[in-house]
Design an enzyme around this catalytic site. Structure first.
Site, short mmCIF file in Angstrom:
data_model
loop_
_atom_site.label_atom_id
_atom_site.label_comp_id
_atom_site.label_asym_id
_atom_site.label_seq_id
_atom_site.Cartn_x
_atom_site.Cartn_y
_atom_site.Cartn_z
N ALA A 136 0.89 12.93 -3.01
CA ALA A 136 1.67 13.07 -1.89
C ALA A 136 1.01 11.97 -0.65
CB ALA A 136 1.58 14.43 -1.04
N ARG A 137 0.09 12.58 0.21
CA ARG A 137 -0.56 11.50 1.09
C ARG A 137 -1.90 11.88 1.13
NH1 ARG A 137 3.22 8.80 0.66
NH2 ARG A 137 4.94 7.98 2.27
N ASP A 163 -3.55 9.44 -6.41
CA ASP A 163 -2.93 8.25 -5.94
C ASP A 163 -2.70 7.73 -4.66
OD1 ASP A 163 -1.17 6.06 -7.22
OD2 ASP A 163 0.53 7.56 -6.27
N GLU A 213 -5.94 4.36 3.02
CA GLU A 213 -5.84 3.57 2.09
C GLU A 213 -5.20 1.90 2.58
OE1 GLU A 213 -2.91 5.77 -0.35
OE2 GLU A 213 -1.18 4.51 0.25
N HIS A 226 -1.79 4.35 -5.26
CA HIS A 226 -0.31 4.62 -4.80
C HIS A 226 0.69 3.91 -5.53
CE1 HIS A 226 1.45 5.86 -0.74
NE2 HIS A 226 2.25 6.01 -1.96
N GLY A 282 2.86 5.97 -7.51
CA GLY A 282 3.71 7.03 -7.84
C GLY A 282 5.18 6.59 -7.80
N SER A 283 5.76 5.65 -6.98
CA SER A 283 7.10 5.37 -7.29
C SER A 283 7.31 4.04 -7.84
CB SER A 283 7.83 5.38 -5.86
OG SER A 283 7.15 4.57 -5.08
C1 DGY Z 1 7.05 7.23 -0.48
O1 DGY Z 1 8.25 6.94 -0.68
O2 DGY Z 1 6.74 7.86 0.40
C2 DGY Z 1 5.93 6.73 -1.39
O3 DGY Z 1 4.73 7.16 -1.14
C3 DGY Z 1 6.22 5.59 -1.71
O4 DGY Z 1 5.70 5.33 -3.24
#
Ligand code: DGY
Length: 321
Positions: free
Chosen positions: A239-240, A264, A269, A287, A289-290
């Site tokens: 998440a964060r 991640d 960061e 980072h 994730g996406s």
């Molecule tokens: C977001 O979209 O908030 C993600 O952390 C970027 O991958």
């Protein structure tokens, strides 16, 4: 074509997204993909009617106040929006949009990857092989822990949390969750609801963090809450970074209270707490994730959908304010 709306794009974009931006807008692309200082960003925004930003730009009250009056929409290339002062945007009459839904699957995949990597000591194993220190198979070599049959606590059962739970069910994990409002039985699919995080943590062999970064969730996973988890539990965060108190997690990883972590995202960061680097039981990703072609294109296209709608006079579909 004359009179295309002008959009400041703060970072380098995936190729197909950049192509569409160039086709449909007077796009001020950041071709060299340099992180922009506040001054530079505001200078580049001169003459623009929209800004397409990312989580690496702090769109705080001062920056938003400094945007040209013609900028009426700020589309962030992210689902998270903690980098944007929504109140300041609202006051200035700037619409803010984000990119929900399209990164749910990719991020849940990375959560699952972190769960498995932390449980099965992926970093240690990979390093042994790469450094030519692997001396061969033996019955008690590099023992990790099963995920099958274990309890996975989901902190923040939103879209990504629910999708991670769905994937984890495929690994025969039992799902627990805490959330302000209980889900419907159809959404719960047998997951155990806890009214508070404190009630859930003692039940978590694994904890996967999916809540947004807000003042309320800052350092939510701290020394006291980690102490509530079973000894040898595993913590995963997609998440964060600000949701975890790094000092507390690092101490718990050193003592073995927390057997392993998969992270991640990090506070501050890319300048992470350097103590993580020395921990063999921390599996660390930058980072991502996406970070798939499909997902990053979809995120860019979502920004474009929002901008397109606004400039056509329609309601942007992912309006936050
Ligand atoms: C977001 O979209 O908030 C993600 O952390 C970027 O991958």
């Amino acid at each position: 074509m004359p009179n295309k709306p002008s959009v400041l794009v703060t970072r380098g974009m995936p190729r197909d997204v950049a192509a569409r931006l160039n086709r449909d807008y007077d796009a001020r692309l950041n071709v060299e993909d340099r992180l922009l200082s506040q001054d530079e960003l505001l200078r580049r925004a001169e003459g623009c009617q929209a800004v397409l930003c990312t989580p690496t730009e702090k769109m705080d009250a001062e920056t938003i106040a400094g945007l040209p009056e013609d900028v009426k929409i700020l589309a962030t290339f992210s689902v998270g929006f903690e980098h944007i002062d929504l109140e300041a945007a609202g006051k200035k009459g700037v619409i803010v949009t984000n990119t929900p839904d399209v990164l749910t699957n990719a991020t849940a995949d990375i959560a699952m990857l972190l769960i498995l990597a932390a449980a099965r000591r992926a970093y240690e194993g990979e390093r042994l092989v790469r450094e030519d220190k692997w001396i061969g198979w033996k019955p008690d070599f590099m023992l990790g822990t099963d995920v099958t049959g274990k309890r996975l606590g989901i902190l923040g059962m939103g879209r990504i949390g629910e999708t991670t739970a769905k994937r984890a069910r495929g690994f025969d994990m039992a799902i627990h969750y805490s959330k302000r409002q209980r889900l419907s039985p159809e959404q719960e699919q047998g997951a155990v609801y806890h009214q508070s995080i404190e009630a859930m943590l003692p039940q978590c062999d694994f904890l996967s963090i999916h809540c947004p970064a807000t003042p309320e969730t800052h350092h939510l996973i701290n020394e006291e809450r980690l102490a509530l988890m079973p000894d040898g539990a595993i913590v995963v965060n997609t998440a964060r970074g600000t949701i975890v108190d790094d000092t507390a997690l690092i101490a718990a990883l050193k003592s073995g209270k927390i057997a392993a972590a998969g992270l991640d995202v990090f506070e501050g960061e890319p300048k992470i707490n350097p103590a993580y680097r020395d921990l063999p039981n921390a599996f660390l990703l930058p980072h991502v994730g996406s970070a798939t072609i499909e997902t990053r294109n979809a995120m860019g296209f979502k920004c474009l959908e929002n901008l397109d709608a606004y400039f056509k006079g329609d309601a942007p579909p992912d309006r936050l304010i």
